[in-house]
Design an enzyme around this catalytic site. Structure first.
Site: not given
Ligand code: NAD
Length: 337
Positions: A125, A174, A207, A231
């Protein structure tokens, strides 16, 4: 007790209705705040021809605290989103969203009680994007993670855990795939965790986190994560307790200003009808009271809110109840006594 001055942006649509209800409830809870009312959004365009007038920025700079209703960004006319501008202008680097099951409010889960701290300024972002050629044959987005940005957000999460009696922080990432960016965030998290031996710390791949939040959200206490994952996961967790209408948020920036706001928008379809649910803004105000160390008032306010939400007689229509903004607020205030 000190009596801080807080910039109050009532906002657009249902903003003035829910702001008035919230100010009443804070006063009844014993909150000691002097309000400085300033304009932003459509209200400011109408009065000052500017969605974010300099006087509003000056007020927030001076007071370093703001309570904000939802804002409509005027479409056309080249206006930028006021919400994004405010976040950047005041370098509000941590977005804090607590999510707690509300007795009586219909939702799929019980016993959810967790807090997400989302890094608010970096990651994908940061807005560093480009096409690789004039034919737009490919586009690239660059995720920026810095030690500075990661550390201040993760430290904020640990300090929040201590202040609020939270026991465990899960850092979500991740790093198995994004070894450098997410690896840096994870490494900084591990370093910071060593300074807080009283708070348990672990990490989880994003995940797997999404799956576990849906299967057993009660196992989470606090999550700290980067901008994009934060988010997505913070809307997911709002859905675990019945939706955005009851979700509060805080945007925290050390030096400049901390801003507290409901997660929902201006609800133009019900604006001016006196039926809006002020719970999201009231719970944001309770976070503000905690932040300025007026804990007793924050607890009284939350106690009133939980009690009023427990019965369909005193809940607002969006939650299947019979009350309007004023009668719900009356019930919140009655229940504090
Ligand atoms: P919205 O959240 O305003 O409304 C979605 C639906 O939820 C509507 O049916 C509305 O009536 C209902 N709703 C929302 N809050 C409610 C409340 N407190 N009580 C009862 N019902 C409520 O979302 P939208 O319609 O997508 O957006 C409307 C405007 O709000 C847009 O201009 C958008 O840009 C703006 N917005 C601002 C913020 C902010 O300032 N933080 C956040 C989201 C949207």
């Amino acid at each position: 007790m000190t009596r801080p001055t807080v910039s109050l942006i009532e906002g657009d649509g249902i903003g003035p209705e829910i702001a008035a209800a919230t100010v009443r409830a804070i006063e009844a809870a014993g909150g000691q705040i002097t309000w400085e009312r300033v304009d932003a959004g459509m209200a400011a365009v109408e009065k000052h021809k500017d969605p974010l007038p300099p006087a509003t920025i000056e007020s927030m700079k001076k007071n370093r605290l703001a309570l904000k209703g939802p804002l409509a960004t005027p479409s056309g006319g080249g206006y930028r989103s006021v919400n994004v501008t405010l976040r950047q202008q005041f370098d509000m680097y941590a977005n804090v969203r607590p999510v707690k099951t509300i007795p009586g409010v219909p939702s799929r889960y019980t016993n959810v009680d967790l807090v997400i701290v989302r890094e608010n300024t970096e990651d994908l972002y940061a807005g560093v994007e480009h096409y690789i050629d004039a034919r737009r044959s490919a586009a690239e987005s660059i995720a920026i993670i810095t030690r500075f940005g990661s550390e201040r957000c993760i430290v904020y999460a640990f300090e929040y855990a201590r202040r609020h009696g939270r026991k465990k922080i899960t850092l979500v990432h991740k790093a198995n795939i994004l070894k450098l960016t997410n690896g840096l965030f994870l490494d900084v998290g591990k370093e910071v965790a060593l300074r807080y031996p009283d708070i348990q710390f672990d990490d989880m791949i994003v995940d797997a986190t999404a799956m576990k939040l849906v299967i057993a959200p009660e196992r989470f206490d606090m999550i700290v994560t980067m901008n994009l994952f934060g988010d997505i996961l913070s809307d997911l967790t709002a859905g675990l307790i019945g939706g955005l209408g009851v979700a509060p948020a805080a945007n925290i920036g050390d030096g400049a200003c901390s801003m507290f706001e409901a997660v929902h928008g201006t609800a133009p379809d019900i604006a001016g009808k006196g039926i809006a649910n002020p719970t999201g803004l009231m719970l944001s105000a309770a976070m503000l009271l905690d932040h300025i160390d007026q804990r007793a008032a924050a607890t009284r306010l939350r106690t009133g809110i939980w009690a009023a939400l427990a019965s369909a007689e005193t809940r607002t229509g969006d939650l299947g109840g019979k009350a309007n903004t004023a009668t719900y607020t009356d019930a919140v205030i009655r229940a504090m006594a």
